[in-house]
Write an enzyme that holds these catalytic residues in place. Sequence first.
Site, PDB file in Angstrom:
ATOM      1  N   HIS A 148     123.982  53.485   3.969  1.00 30.76           N
ATOM      2  CA  HIS A 148     124.138  53.060   5.832  1.00 30.76           C
ATOM      3  C   HIS A 148     124.882  54.467   6.312  1.00 30.76           C
ATOM      4  O   HIS A 148     125.119  53.752   7.164  1.00 30.76           O
ATOM      5  CB  HIS A 148     123.844  52.243   5.973  1.00 30.76           C
ATOM      6  CG  HIS A 148     123.308  50.835   5.411  1.00 30.76           C
ATOM      7  ND1 HIS A 148     122.247  50.419   5.081  1.00 30.76           N
ATOM      8  CD2 HIS A 148     123.871  49.109   5.140  1.00 30.76           C
ATOM      9  CE1 HIS A 148     121.746  49.658   4.301  1.00 30.76           C
ATOM     10  NE2 HIS A 148     122.908  48.875   4.179  1.00 30.76           N
TER      11      HIS A 148
ATOM     12  N   ASN B 231     125.573  46.637  11.785  1.00 30.97           N
ATOM     13  CA  ASN B 231     126.910  47.379  11.023  1.00 30.97           C
ATOM     14  C   ASN B 231     126.207  48.335  10.014  1.00 30.97           C
ATOM     15  O   ASN B 231     125.324  47.626   9.037  1.00 30.97           O
ATOM     16  CB  ASN B 231     127.436  45.940   9.651  1.00 30.97           C
ATOM     17  CG  ASN B 231     128.360  44.562  10.695  1.00 30.97           C
ATOM     18  OD1 ASN B 231     128.816  45.388  11.311  1.00 30.97           O
ATOM     19  ND2 ASN B 231     127.872  43.810  10.257  1.00 30.97           N
TER      20      ASN B 231
ATOM     21  N   ASP C  32     118.214  48.795   5.803  1.00 25.47           N
ATOM     22  CA  ASP C  32     118.837  47.666   5.796  1.00 25.47           C
ATOM     23  C   ASP C  32     118.071  46.684   6.710  1.00 25.47           C
ATOM     24  O   ASP C  32     118.742  46.155   7.743  1.00 25.47           O
ATOM     25  CB  ASP C  32     119.788  48.689   7.262  1.00 25.47           C
ATOM     26  CG  ASP C  32     121.407  47.207   7.150  1.00 25.47           C
ATOM     27  OD1 ASP C  32     121.303  46.085   6.254  1.00 25.47           O
ATOM     28  OD2 ASP C  32     121.890  47.218   7.875  1.00 25.47           O
TER      29      ASP C  32
ATOM     30  N   HIS D 228     115.760  38.345  12.236  1.00 22.77           N
ATOM     31  CA  HIS D 228     116.828  38.024  12.294  1.00 22.77           C
ATOM     32  C   HIS D 228     115.754  37.171  13.891  1.00 22.77           C
ATOM     33  O   HIS D 228     115.383  38.330  14.192  1.00 22.77           O
ATOM     34  CB  HIS D 228     118.605  38.117  13.265  1.00 22.77           C
ATOM     35  CG  HIS D 228     119.328  38.327  12.116  1.00 22.77           C
ATOM     36  ND1 HIS D 228     120.127  37.256  11.629  1.00 22.77           N
ATOM     37  CD2 HIS D 228     120.193  39.747  11.838  1.00 22.77           C
ATOM     38  CE1 HIS D 228     120.910  37.785  10.787  1.00 22.77           C
ATOM     39  NE2 HIS D 228     121.324  39.273  10.794  1.00 22.77           N
TER      40      HIS D 228
ATOM     41  N   PRO E 162     124.416  40.145  13.240  1.00 19.05           N
ATOM     42  CA  PRO E 162     124.510  41.399  12.592  1.00 19.05           C
ATOM     43  C   PRO E 162     123.347  42.186  12.205  1.00 19.05           C
ATOM     44  O   PRO E 162     122.817  41.463  11.316  1.00 19.05           O
ATOM     45  CB  PRO E 162     125.903  42.118  12.017  1.00 19.05           C
ATOM     46  CG  PRO E 162     125.789  41.149  11.303  1.00 19.05           C
ATOM     47  CD  PRO E 162     125.176  39.986  12.343  1.00 19.05           C
ATOM     48  N   GLY E 163     121.916  43.344  12.929  1.00 17.80           N
ATOM     49  CA  GLY E 163     121.622  43.521  11.981  1.00 17.80           C
ATOM     50  C   GLY E 163     119.865  43.519  12.441  1.00 17.80           C
ATOM     51  O   GLY E 163     119.406  42.747  13.755  1.00 17.80           O
TER      52      GLY E 163
END
Length: 215
Positions: free
Chosen positions: A27, A71, A98, A102, A112-113
Amino acid sequence: MACAEDTATFRNLRLAKDAGCHIHLCHVSTAACVEAAKKARQEGVDVTFEITPHHIFMNGEKAPGIFNIVNPPLRSENDRLALIQALKDGSANCIATDHAPHTALDKKNGSPGFSGLETAFSACYTMLVKEYGMSLKKLSELMSANPARILGLKNEGLLKEGFAANLVLVDLERQWTVRGQKFASKGKFTPLEGKKLFGFIKETFFNGNIVFSSL
């Protein structure tokens, strides 16, 4: 600020150089990290690195706060353009989603994400091929052949006799609108909600069997 990612990258590249080992950077999102990896490679470090579709498609300068909860965070437009150039010139080795599925409530509570699997190809095809002129073959290498090679997967990553029949059928000219509620993933939240993308996935095969079909 990009200080945390940059300093961790510089440190780990130095450790890899001293240890004489391969290092893969996940990432990568800043221009400074791209340049550090390129410099380390020139110095003999066996370094590979990946870039995500969301860092290719968006920057953090205009995105609402909820979209920056990832992140690493979405970066500046200069960083985004540096990532695209690294993919085009071969400095970056692959694209990785990545994928972090969610719900909208998860996001509001600070998780996060993003869900990335179902938009990965279309987002990269739209941005890299349609907008920045990358060849489709190059994009395929970044999303299939190169990851398989880096991971040491035998007989995977290419459409070739004797290789695993893991492949995707795509309508390259069909434009579609991203709607998270239509995702098969349990994670319906996507920063690309409402975006129009090219490259509609028609069918996905795993080991020769259809595991997804929009037909």
